[in-house]
Design an enzyme around this catalytic site. Structure first.
Site, PDB file in Angstrom:
ATOM      1  N   TYR A   1      43.162 -91.514 -63.818  1.00  0.00           N
ATOM      2  CA  TYR A   1      42.816 -92.653 -64.680  1.00  0.00           C
ATOM      3  C   TYR A   1      43.356 -93.953 -64.062  1.00  0.00           C
ATOM      4  CZ  TYR A   1      42.465 -96.054 -68.360  1.00  0.00           C
ATOM      5  OH  TYR A   1      42.184 -97.211 -69.039  1.00  0.00           O
TER       6      TYR A   1
ATOM      7  N   ARG B   1      55.002 -99.731 -70.853  1.00  0.00           N
ATOM      8  CA  ARG B   1      55.403-100.853 -71.703  1.00  0.00           C
ATOM      9  C   ARG B   1      54.528-100.982 -72.944  1.00  0.00           C
ATOM     10  NH1 ARG B   1      53.772-106.547 -69.796  1.00  0.00           N
ATOM     11  NH2 ARG B   1      51.924-105.690 -70.800  1.00  0.00           N
TER      12      ARG B   1
ATOM     13  N   ARG C   1      44.623 -96.122 -78.442  1.00  0.00           N
ATOM     14  CA  ARG C   1      44.466 -95.839 -77.018  1.00  0.00           C
ATOM     15  C   ARG C   1      45.677 -95.022 -76.560  1.00  0.00           C
ATOM     16  NH1 ARG C   1      43.221-101.331 -77.674  1.00  0.00           N
ATOM     17  NH2 ARG C   1      45.393-101.803 -77.264  1.00  0.00           N
TER      18      ARG C   1
ATOM     19  N   PHE D   1      50.990-112.980 -53.320  1.00  0.00           N
ATOM     20  CA  PHE D   1      50.019-112.422 -54.270  1.00  0.00           C
ATOM     21  C   PHE D   1      50.279-110.937 -54.528  1.00  0.00           C
ATOM     22  CE2 PHE D   1      45.987-110.021 -54.596  1.00  0.00           C
ATOM     23  CZ  PHE D   1      45.534-110.472 -55.826  1.00  0.00           C
TER      24      PHE D   1
HETATM   25  C1  PS7 Z   1      41.374-108.449 -58.765  1.00  0.00           C
HETATM   26  C2  PS7 Z   1      43.693-109.471 -58.817  1.00  0.00           C
HETATM   27  C3  PS7 Z   1      47.729-106.070 -54.335  1.00  0.00           C
HETATM   28  C4  PS7 Z   1      47.025-104.025 -52.977  1.00  0.00           C
HETATM   29  C5  PS7 Z   1      41.325-107.033 -64.888  1.00  0.00           C
HETATM   30  C6  PS7 Z   1      46.302-106.108 -58.938  1.00  0.00           C
HETATM   31  C7  PS7 Z   1      43.291-103.936 -66.968  1.00  0.00           C
HETATM   32  C8  PS7 Z   1      47.662-103.672 -64.227  1.00  0.00           C
HETATM   33  O1  PS7 Z   1      44.875-104.192 -69.810  1.00  0.00           O
HETATM   34  O2  PS7 Z   1      46.006-107.753 -67.729  1.00  0.00           O
HETATM   35  O3  PS7 Z   1      45.652-106.451 -70.551  1.00  0.00           O
HETATM   36  O4  PS7 Z   1      47.198-104.450 -70.653  1.00  0.00           O
HETATM   37  O5  PS7 Z   1      48.408-107.063 -67.856  1.00  0.00           O
HETATM   38  C9  PS7 Z   1      43.014-107.944 -60.592  1.00  0.00           C
HETATM   39  C10 PS7 Z   1      47.223-103.841 -55.399  1.00  0.00           C
HETATM   40  C11 PS7 Z   1      41.565-104.922 -63.640  1.00  0.00           C
HETATM   41  C12 PS7 Z   1      46.079-103.904 -60.041  1.00  0.00           C
HETATM   42  C13 PS7 Z   1      44.077-103.187 -64.751  1.00  0.00           C
HETATM   43  C14 PS7 Z   1      42.098-107.128 -61.399  1.00  0.00           C
HETATM   44  C15 PS7 Z   1      47.398-104.303 -56.766  1.00  0.00           C
HETATM   45  C16 PS7 Z   1      40.831-104.170 -64.671  1.00  0.00           C
HETATM   46  C17 PS7 Z   1      46.092-104.504 -61.387  1.00  0.00           C
HETATM   47  C18 PS7 Z   1      42.717-106.926 -62.726  1.00  0.00           C
HETATM   48  C19 PS7 Z   1      46.180-103.921 -57.609  1.00  0.00           C
HETATM   49  C20 PS7 Z   1      41.619-102.969 -65.193  1.00  0.00           C
HETATM   50  C21 PS7 Z   1      46.095-106.223 -65.135  1.00  0.00           C
HETATM   51  C22 PS7 Z   1      45.926-103.455 -62.467  1.00  0.00           C
HETATM   52  O6  PS7 Z   1      46.949-105.923 -66.221  1.00  0.00           O
HETATM   53  O7  PS7 Z   1      46.577-105.398 -68.493  1.00  0.00           O
HETATM   54  C23 PS7 Z   1      42.699-108.585 -59.445  1.00  0.00           C
HETATM   55  C24 PS7 Z   1      47.324-104.624 -54.295  1.00  0.00           C
HETATM   56  C25 PS7 Z   1      41.843-106.226 -63.743  1.00  0.00           C
HETATM   57  C26 PS7 Z   1      46.190-104.623 -58.926  1.00  0.00           C
HETATM   58  C27 PS7 Z   1      43.036-103.350 -65.612  1.00  0.00           C
HETATM   59  C28 PS7 Z   1      45.337-103.885 -64.899  1.00  0.00           C
HETATM   60  C29 PS7 Z   1      45.594-105.129 -64.335  1.00  0.00           C
HETATM   61  C30 PS7 Z   1      46.251-103.971 -63.872  1.00  0.00           C
HETATM   62  P1  PS7 Z   1      46.055-105.136 -69.968  1.00  0.00           P
HETATM   63  P2  PS7 Z   1      47.000-106.656 -67.627  1.00  0.00           P
HETATM   64 MN    MN Z   2      41.434-101.304 -70.433  1.00  0.00          MN
END
Ligand code: PS7
Ligand code: MN
Ligand code: MN
Ligand code: MN
Length: 351
Positions: A152, A199, A209, A269
């Site tokens: 997941y 968290r 969920r 980043f």
């Molecule tokens: C493309 C920057 C840097 C190699 C929207 C960044 C939600 C934790 O759901 O908003 O509101 O509780 O706090 C980000 C790896 C993904 C993983 C995932 C896309 C790092 C849609 C972030 C962000 C890879 C699914 C945000 C995974 O959490 O969560 C970009 C390298 C999105 C990264 C979701 C979560 C991100 C997350 P919520 P948050």
């Molecule tokens: Mn989600």
């Protein structure tokens, strides 16, 4: 007539950055600090995935409607003018979907190679989300084993890491090898996502969920929701240790990945969210407030971390600081005492 007429392509770009600032607390500033060659692609990648996640999270959309929306979301990126106004009125990022045509416009202006990565990841993530949303809709517990937990998290975050590494390599700002090691990129996402899921125990449960793997919580309770009940305090704390230990296993991969980054803006980043995650885990460890309220690191601590995150040596020091915080809170009555101590010990040996 006004003298300064803003061309339409500038207007849609400005609106996209407004959306970035409105929808993300944690990624807005680090994305805007990125170098020119990659900033817009990553901003659009973020907004596309934020749109997809808004559909996943919206419990007011029936599964019959949600499943095809998730599975086909990548195709809508080529449908000029597509918008979606059927999210529930309380959905926090609803407006992004109401004006999604703006994101599509900017997506179509990206280089072809960037578009292909974004579409491929959106396709895989949308289909993975749909599989789990279907289980949840049929009252089946989706995340049974620790392997399911990793799968997941791979769909919703590991794939983001893999896609980001491809974008970095394609831009020429990072070596092609970075994109080839998908396991390390996956671990970067898993560490962030698992921390978020730990968290958000209470908040996610109140929205029905459930992401904590049954393989972990069933050691202690018959139902995930029991963990927050009076009388279960010790079990709750030990269960929390078990799931935190699961997340700690990704740290060596994350440090190895960060050690390969060459570009300064890409380093910040990537590193800032990781450092916030380890600080969060240290705060959550042995902390019963996880089961009663939202636990967040303080603003001042976040600011200090961002300023210190300059290179891999500083980042390794920050990781060591927080794994030592965990070691100090660890106690020999914890069933995971030994394993937690070993997982934290691995950071001591690291560079
Ligand atoms: C493309 C920057 C840097 C190699 C929207 C960044 C939600 C934790 O759901 O908003 O509101 O509780 O706090 C980000 C790896 C993904 C993983 C995932 C896309 C790092 C849609 C972030 C962000 C890879 C699914 C945000 C995974 O959490 O969560 C970009 C390298 C999105 C990264 C979701 C979560 C991100 C997350 P919520 P948050
Ligand atoms: Mn989600
Ligand atoms: Mn979400
Ligand atoms: Mn969450």
């Amino acid at each position: 007539p006004p003298i300064h007429v803003i061309p339409p392509e500038q207007k849609t770009k400005i609106r996209c950055y407004e959306f970035l600032n409105e929808t993300s607390r944690s990624f807005a500033s680090v994305i805007q600090e990125l170098d020119d060659g990659i900033r817009d692609a990553i901003c659009i990648f973020y907004l596309v995935l934020r749109g997809l996640d808004t559909i996943e999270d919206d419990m007011s959309i029936l599964i019959e409607k949600k499943e095809p929306l998730l599975r086909n979301f990548h195709k809508t990126l080529y449908k000029k003018g597509w918008t979606f106004d059927e999210s529930g009125p309380n959905e926090k990022d609803r407006q992004l979907l109401v004006e999604f045509n703006v994101v599509i416009e900017e997506f179509l202006r990206l280089e072809r190679q960037f578009q292909d990565v974004i579409v491929d990841i959106t396709n895989k993530m949308g289909n993975g989300m749909a599989d789990y949303a279907k289980d949840a809709a049929h009252n089946k517990y989706g995340v049974m084993t620790n392997k399911d937990f990793d799968l997941y998290c791979h769909y919703v975050a590991g794939l983001v890491g893999i896609g980001l590494s491809s974008l970095f390599s394609i831009s020429g700002l990072e070596k092609p090898e970075l994109a080839n090691d998908t396991e390390l990129s996956n671990s970067m996402g898993l560490f962030l996502q698992k921390t978020n899921i730990i968290r958000d125990y209470l908040d996610d449960l109140s929205g029905n969920r459930r992401f904590w793997p049954k393989e972990i919580w069933s050691i202690y309770v018959a139902d995930l929701a029991d963990l927050k009940k009076p009388g279960y305090e010790t079990k709750a704390i030990n269960c929390l240790s078990t799931i935190i230990l699961n997340a700690l296993q990704h740290i060596p991969d994350c440090l190895t990945y960060l050690n390969k980054i060459q570009n300064r803006s890409i380093f910040s980043f990537c590193a800032i969210p990781q450092v916030m995650a380890i600080a969060t885990l240290a705060l959550l460890f042995k902390n019963y407030n996880v089961y009663t309220s939202v636990v967040k690191i303080r603003k001042g601590e976040t600011v200090k971390l961002i300023l210190k995150c300059t290179d891999i040596y500083e980042v390794a020091n920050i990781f060591r600081y927080y794994t030592r915080v965990i070691i100090q809170k660890n106690d020999s009555k914890d069933p995971n005492f030994m394993k937690i101590s070993m997982a934290c010990g691995k950071v001591e040996q690291w560079c």
